[in-house]
Design an enzyme around this catalytic site. Structure first.
Site, PDB file in Angstrom:
ATOM      1  N   VAL A  39      -4.597  10.430  -5.426  1.00 53.62           N
ATOM      2  CA  VAL A  39      -5.513   9.155  -4.804  1.00 53.62           C
ATOM      3  C   VAL A  39      -4.541   8.138  -3.870  1.00 53.62           C
ATOM      4  O   VAL A  39      -4.259   7.204  -4.710  1.00 53.62           O
ATOM      5  CB  VAL A  39      -6.204   8.294  -6.131  1.00 53.62           C
ATOM      6  CG1 VAL A  39      -6.964   7.356  -5.446  1.00 53.62           C
ATOM      7  CG2 VAL A  39      -7.026   9.316  -6.793  1.00 53.62           C
ATOM      8  N   PRO A  40      -3.901   8.522  -2.884  1.00 53.68           N
ATOM      9  CA  PRO A  40      -3.070   7.635  -2.087  1.00 53.68           C
ATOM     10  C   PRO A  40      -4.098   6.529  -1.833  1.00 53.68           C
ATOM     11  O   PRO A  40      -5.070   6.561  -1.492  1.00 53.68           O
ATOM     12  CB  PRO A  40      -2.672   8.641  -0.783  1.00 53.68           C
ATOM     13  CG  PRO A  40      -3.657   9.636  -0.995  1.00 53.68           C
ATOM     14  CD  PRO A  40      -4.135   9.954  -2.143  1.00 53.68           C
ATOM     15  N   HIS A  41      -3.399   5.383  -1.924  1.00 50.91           N
ATOM     16  CA  HIS A  41      -4.197   3.991  -1.510  1.00 50.91           C
ATOM     17  C   HIS A  41      -3.335   3.186  -1.292  1.00 50.91           C
ATOM     18  O   HIS A  41      -2.200   2.766  -1.448  1.00 50.91           O
ATOM     19  CB  HIS A  41      -5.002   3.758  -2.624  1.00 50.91           C
ATOM     20  CG  HIS A  41      -4.357   3.354  -3.993  1.00 50.91           C
ATOM     21  ND1 HIS A  41      -3.724   4.262  -4.826  1.00 50.91           N
ATOM     22  CD2 HIS A  41      -3.744   2.459  -4.660  1.00 50.91           C
ATOM     23  CE1 HIS A  41      -3.247   3.807  -5.933  1.00 50.91           C
ATOM     24  NE2 HIS A  41      -3.046   2.478  -5.913  1.00 50.91           N
ATOM     25  N   ALA A  42      -3.847   2.120  -0.718  1.00 53.36           N
ATOM     26  CA  ALA A  42      -3.341   0.808  -0.223  1.00 53.36           C
ATOM     27  C   ALA A  42      -4.185  -0.592  -0.063  1.00 53.36           C
ATOM     28  O   ALA A  42      -4.969  -0.260   0.456  1.00 53.36           O
ATOM     29  CB  ALA A  42      -2.239   1.112   1.016  1.00 53.36           C
TER      30      ALA A  42
END
Length: 149
Positions: free
Chosen positions: A65-68
């Site tokens: 779950v790459p997130h920013a």
């Protein structure tokens, strides 16, 4: 906002073609750009890499779950990618990741961001559901699986 409301065919890529972590992130950002969901892909890429530098968002059991948080989006935004063969995403369990959920949120919107992360965690707890997603042959199939979930 329910997670399923963010999932539409234009933000799903099946299969992902990239085989490296940073390339997967770029590919998912391109999906959002083509879908007209974002306007500054480089700013988003930098924000996601900055978040990754604090600790991999490769979880366990093939989920990443790459997130920013970034001012480059107005609302919670999601892209889903599936890499059936798996990609080394520096996951917590050391296994390759197959299901990718790229999530972006404005810095001032923590609530929806946290809720969406919780919904992804809940949905992906089911190994059977994850197997169905990994086997999906089209974005339409992915969207349908989430609607039924």
């Amino acid at each position: 906002m329910a997670l399923v409301e963010l999932i539409e065919e234009s933000v799903v890529k099946v299969p992902l073609v990239s085989t490296r972590k940073n390339d997967i992130i770029r590919e998912l950002i391109e999906v959002l750009e083509k879908a007209g969901k974002i306007s500054d892909p480089e700013k988003i890429y930098s924000a996601v890499l900055d978040r990754e530098s604090k600790g991999s968002t490769g979880l366990e059991e093939g989920i990443a779950v790459p997130h920013a948080k970034t001012t480059a989006v107005q609302d919670l935004t999601l892209a889903i990618g599936i890499a059936p063969r798996g990609v080394d995403f520096a996951a917590l369990d050391g296994k390759p990741s197959q299901l990718f959920f790229l999530m972006l949120a404005p810095p001032d919107q923590s609530g929806p961001h946290i809720e969406a992360l919780a919904e992804i965690a809940r949905a992906t707890r089911s190994k059977a559901f994850c197997r169905l997603l990994t086997a999906a042959q089209s974005p339409a199939e992915v969207v349908e699986l989430f609607k039924e979930e």
